[in-house]
Design an enzyme around this catalytic site. Structure first.
Site: not given
Length: 457
Positions: A369, A420, A432
């Site tokens: 990520c 994240h 993402h």
């Protein structure tokens, strides 16, 4: 002639003395400097062992961090599997509960509309025989028991559903904690690798520098020794010349010894002739003697050198005072404007749709990520916003999720321990790298809401 020989001899001796003494001292100095560099290089080589030990230790730490990361990744995969199973169980339970609820509601409606509450009484009264009565009673009992079981199962399933939802939330929290530790491990890993690179680069640079300095000193020494060899050759030639002068001087001294005897004989003959001449000359009368007239000697004027006049120091003009311009007080920082290159960031992000998630991946073929967001920003803006989520939090100004626009960063988790990050697309959507086994894709705030947003400055 004799004075010339002596002067030549002195000059030769002075030349030899000037050439010989500095050569010996300078060569010694070069040897000492080279030895000093050798000592420094030896010290660096000794330090290399300590550095190599630190490097080995750092490699072990990096290996340990990677092992922990792999364990966390495995735990994350297990948690994802449990959560997925829980979600599936919850969905099945919800489906059964909804069906039972519909059946129960339908029976209740029929009972209320059709008056079937006295159905058992009708079954008993309308029975044709005892056996028919027993059969009807058994059927009614079975229906009632089934309804009771359905209600009981409905209650059990509802309790199980609530329990699994709680368990799913707990597992999701465990997953987020694991992801946060993974991000922290990533940051620690990058820090250790940077320390390792610094150690290796510093050691190599120091050794290279000292070797270069040593070689430079050797080259200077070789050049100096070549010059001294040339000087020694000149000195040897001067010594040969001096020997020749000494031989010539000895020959001249032998000639000088023979000359005085001839001069003595000549002086004796001259004295005899003078005596004879004096005896023939009559004596002078006193009256003939005249007083000597003094001769005026002209005065010699010695020129006196005038002392050089001291040049007058030019006057330095005093600079005029500079008028200071008052600095205005800083104005309060306004809220950050939307990123001007937000559309370019989104376009670059879309170029990587479908690429797989790999923990620690930094592109261009695989990403995690934070590696994905870092790569996109680096390609568009040339700025490195950090290799994991926590430093990326500090890449700009924190804003509310509702204020996020295309190109802003979205974070999940608490500030300082986020797990994240994604790139906002606007309209409640983001792009993402989700998790292992998934690919870069588009998500929505409604399905997984971020905690806060950052507008990169």
């Amino acid at each position: 002639m004799k004075r010339k020989l002596i002067t030549s001899f002195c000059l030769c001796g002075l030349t030899i003395s000037l050439f010989a003494v500095p050569a010996q001292v300078s060569a010694t100095d070069y040897d000492q400097m080279i030895q000093h560099k050798n000592n420094e290089i030896n010290q660096l080589r000794s330090q290399r062992q300590a550095v190599q030990q630190r490097i080995s230790h750092l490699n072990q730490e990096i290996g340990s961090i990677n092992q922990e990361a792999q364990a966390l990744l495995q735990a994350q995969d297990n948690l994802y599997a449990v959560i997925d199973q829980l979600e599936e169980d919850i969905e099945q339970l919800q489906t059964r509960i909804d069906k039972r609820a519909a059946n129960i509601e339908e029976q209740a409606r029929e009972t209320q509309v059709n008056g079937k509450s006295d159905q058992l009484m009708h079954v008993v009264l309308e029975a044709d025989s005892i056996s028919d009565f027993v059969g009807r009673l058994h059927a009614m009992t079975t229906i009632i028991r089934a309804n009771n079981q359905m209600i009981t199962q409905q209650k059990t399933d509802q309790e199980a559903l609530a329990s699994k939802r709680v368990e799913s939330q707990e597992k999701m929290q465990d997953l987020h904690d694991t992801q946060s530790r993974l991000e922290a491990q990533k940051g620690e890993l990058e820090s250790k690798q940077a320390d390792l690179n610094v150690e290796v680069s510093t050691l190599a640079y120091q050794e290279s520098s000292k070797e270069d300095e040593k070689q430079q000193l050797k080259a200077e020494k070789d050049a100096y020794e070549a010059e001294q060899a040339r000087i020694r050759e000149e000195a040897a030639r001067a010594a040969a010349m001096q020997a020749q002068i000494e031989a010539e001087r000895a020959a001249q001294e032998a000639i000088v010894v023979a000359v005085p005897d001839n001069e003595a004989e000549a002086e004796a003959n001259t004295a005899e002739d003078a005596t004879e001449t004096v005896s023939d000359v009559p004596a002078a009368t006193p009256e003939a003697e005249q007083p000597l007239t003094p001769v005026d000697t002209p005065a010699v004027t010695v020129p006196v050198e005038e002392a050089p006049s001291t040049p007058s120091t030019p006057s330095i003009p005093t600079p005029a005072p500079v008028e200071q311009t008052p600095v205005p007080a800083p104005k309060p920082t306004p809220a950050p404007a939307p990123a001007s290159n937000g559309s370019a960031i989104v376009a670059e992000a879309y170029n990587h749709i479908g690429k797989p998630y790999v923990w620690g991946g930094k592109g261009p073929d695989v990403f995690d990520c934070s590696g994905f967001t870092r790569y996109v920003y680096l390609q568009v803006t040339g700025r490195d916003i950090g290799g994991w989520t926590v430093p990326q939090e500090s890449a700009g100004t924190v804003i509310a999720v509702s204020e996020a626009q295309a190109g802003d960063l979205l974070f999940w988790g608490s500030a300082g321990s986020t797990h994240h990050v994604a790139i906002a697309l606007g309209g409640g959507q983001y792009i993402h790298a989700p998790r292992p086994g998934k690919t870069i894709s588009v998500g929505s705030n409604s399905s997984w809401a971020p905690s806060f947003a950052v507008r990169v400055n």
